[in-house]
Scaffold this active site. Structure first.
Site, PDB file in Angstrom:
ATOM      1  N   SER A 108     -34.080 -36.322 -31.863  1.00  0.00           N
ATOM      2  CA  SER A 108     -34.085 -34.864 -31.890  1.00  0.00           C
ATOM      3  C   SER A 108     -34.673 -34.370 -30.572  1.00  0.00           C
ATOM      4  O   SER A 108     -35.553 -35.014 -30.004  1.00  0.00           O
ATOM      5  CB  SER A 108     -34.935 -34.386 -33.063  1.00  0.00           C
ATOM      6  N   LYS A 137     -38.013 -38.441 -34.695  1.00  0.00           N
ATOM      7  CA  LYS A 137     -36.769 -38.511 -35.456  1.00  0.00           C
ATOM      8  C   LYS A 137     -35.797 -39.572 -34.986  1.00  0.00           C
ATOM      9  O   LYS A 137     -35.691 -39.869 -33.804  1.00  0.00           O
ATOM     10  CB  LYS A 137     -36.049 -37.158 -35.368  1.00  0.00           C
ATOM     11  N   GLU A 196     -23.049 -39.065 -40.293  1.00  0.00           N
ATOM     12  CA  GLU A 196     -22.911 -37.619 -40.512  1.00  0.00           C
ATOM     13  C   GLU A 196     -21.676 -37.065 -39.815  1.00  0.00           C
ATOM     14  O   GLU A 196     -20.964 -36.211 -40.363  1.00  0.00           O
ATOM     15  CB  GLU A 196     -24.154 -36.880 -40.012  1.00  0.00           C
ATOM     16  N   HIS A 241     -25.124 -40.435 -61.631  1.00  0.00           N
ATOM     17  CA  HIS A 241     -25.716 -39.091 -61.504  1.00  0.00           C
ATOM     18  C   HIS A 241     -26.845 -39.086 -60.490  1.00  0.00           C
ATOM     19  O   HIS A 241     -27.785 -38.306 -60.596  1.00  0.00           O
ATOM     20  CB  HIS A 241     -26.248 -38.575 -62.850  1.00  0.00           C
TER      21      HIS A 241
END
Ligand code: ARG
Length: 480
Positions: free
Chosen positions: A291, A297, A304, A170
């Site tokens: 970025s 970043k 992804e 979970h």
């Protein structure tokens, strides 16, 4: 003379269709573009040539064409193959598809023998043969990449066999596990993916050649011989089925979807592990991007992208199922729409595996951070319950005692292993000083020492088992 034959000097008929005999006007230019497939099915050009040469070889063997015709066809096809490979071949939309493009070029090169090639076959069995030959080659390549990814993950498991991290259920800290154990879970998934590919390969590798348009042909063809020349394991036993099912391609898209689903789950974990909140791993810079606005970043673009690309492959599977479901026997032009989803699934799964082989080899687990994270959330509570059970407490009672102990630790803002012995004994007098070895993360993972458990020595045993399997695979390949 009929109208149809009469306008043969019309410039629009300069490129006469292979099938235009009965038509009274040329096909509309837009319709031509709408129905043509050459832009995408030219990918199958080399297997189309293989299929044609095998067919011609069979026709010569059974006496339908002469030895001279076969020789001409082979020579012409060798030249066409060369033209395609060097990028000199001129693909023409007006010729619809890969088959008619190659046949037209063959006839231009060798004359009448080229026109005899299509004896006893149809584009319907030709395309069914091509897609199988093409897919067979790609399935083999994908299997190799799956195996390579397994090897990379096993190497990571071996290197990190005793690196402790929190295991989750979970998405809550559940029990400590080893990073090696976690990597090996994916090796198991990939093994089932590999088995699926090997299994569906048998059904891909069956020859529909000779089914002709749908009913077979009046020529005395030898289907087994053609199949053997093309390396097919079996010959399809019903001509209607041979030209009309694409279930093997659907199976492939399903297997590709499962691979992508597994990689997408791994991607999700990598994204989470890389976030500053977790900091469980470092990824080599070449797999991340910055970025354009936030200079600090470093984004996990490869995982992804892979997670996103899983959606396209699932879409390819849906496309295939949907395009087949309403089609009557036998061939329907709808089937031409099978190419793009199958090619897309092939490309996506191959590229994804390639990226992951390279990237997973470069993952650097951060042992210290993961160890700290594993201490949060009382991950050894189950171990304490098991300890009490070993000392004669019934499991349900033990569960309750540990629950109270967890509450006490939470109130003191400390871990179970930091509770003083007297406090622990206050909950149960069966508790002895040796309890602390059970409450440590190391004690917890070491105690799960059975087949499939997370104990470091079990992980090492599994990596040895896999290495043996890899060595056997390599030996089997070498002896082929
Ligand atoms: N381009 C077609 C396909 O991919 C080849 C078969 C066409 N056959 C036909 N009778 N129109 O399915």
């Amino acid at each position: 003379m009929s109208q149809a034959q009469d306008n043969s000097n019309d410039p629009l008929h300069a490129k006469k269709k292979a099938w235009s005999g009965r038509f009274s006007e040329p096909v509309d230019a837009f319709v031509l573009r709408y129905t043509a497939s050459v832009d995408f099915d030219k990918r199958m050009a080399l297997v189309d040539i293989d299929g044609s040469v095998a067919h011609a070889t069979m026709l010569e063997k059974v006496g339908v064409i002469s030895a001279k015709d076969l020789e001409d066809i082979k020579r012409g096809m060798a030249q066409i193959r060369e033209e395609i490979q060097s990028g000199k071949f001129e693909w023409q939309l007006e010729l619809e598809d890969v088959h008619l493009n190659i046949e037209a070029r063959l006839t231009a090169l060798i004359g009448d023998a080229g026109k005899r090639l299509h004896t006893g076959r149809s584009r319907n069995d030709q395309v069914a043969t091509d897609i199988r030959l093409y897919l067979r080659g790609e399935v083999d390549e994908i299997i190799k990449r799956v195996e390579h990814l397994q090897e990379v993950l096993v190497a990571q498991a071996e290197k990190n066999y005793n690196v402790i991290m929190p295991g989750f259920t979970h998405m809550q800290v559940a029990q400590p596990v080893t990073f090696g154990h976690h990597m090996l879970a994916y090796v198991e998934m990939l093994e089932r993916d590999r088995a699926r590919l090997l299994d569906l390969r048998h059904r891909v590798n069956s020859s529909p050649q000779g089914s002709a348009a749908l009913a077979g042909t009046t020529y005395p063809i030898d289907r087994e011989y053609t199949a053997k020349l093309l390396g097919f394991e079996t010959v399809s036993q019903n001509s209607l089925d041979g030209v009309s099912d694409r279930d093997f391609a659907i199976e492939f898209c399903a297997a590709a979807s499962l691979i992508m689903m597994h990689i997408s789950r791994l991607s999700e974990e990598l994204v989470i592990w890389m976030s500053q909140r977790f900091g469980f791993i470092k990824l080599p810079d070449r797999f991340t991007t910055g970025s354009s606005i936030m200079p600090q970043k470093k984004n996990p673009d490869v995982p992804e992208t892979a997670r996103g690309k899983s959606g396209r492959v699932f879409g390819d599977l849906m496309t295939m199922l949907t395009l087949m479901k309403g089609t009557p026997l036998a061939y329907n032009k709808d089937f031409q729409e099978d190419k793009e989803p199958v090619f897309d699934a092939i490309d996506t799964v191959k590229d994804t595996l390639r990226a992951f082989c390279d990237m997973m080899a470069g993952v650097e687990p951060q042992a210290e951070t993961m160890h700290q994270a594993a201490q949060m959330g009382f991950p050894t509570a189950t171990d304490l319950a098991d300890y009490l059970v070993r000392h004669g407490v019934p499991f349900r009672t033990a569960h309750d005692i540990v629950g109270q102990t967890v509450r006490a630790a939470a109130e003191r803002n400390c871990g179970l292993e930091q509770l003083p012995l007297e406090v622990l004994q206050g909950f149960c007098d069966k508790i002895e000083p040796d309890v602390y070895s059970v409450l440590s993360l190391e004690g917890s993972v070491n105690a799960r020492n059975h087949l499939g458990g997370t104990a470091p020595n079990q992980v090492l045993a599994q990596t040895k088992r896999w290495e043996k399997i890899f060595a056997e695979r390599a030996a089997a390949k070498a002896s082929k």
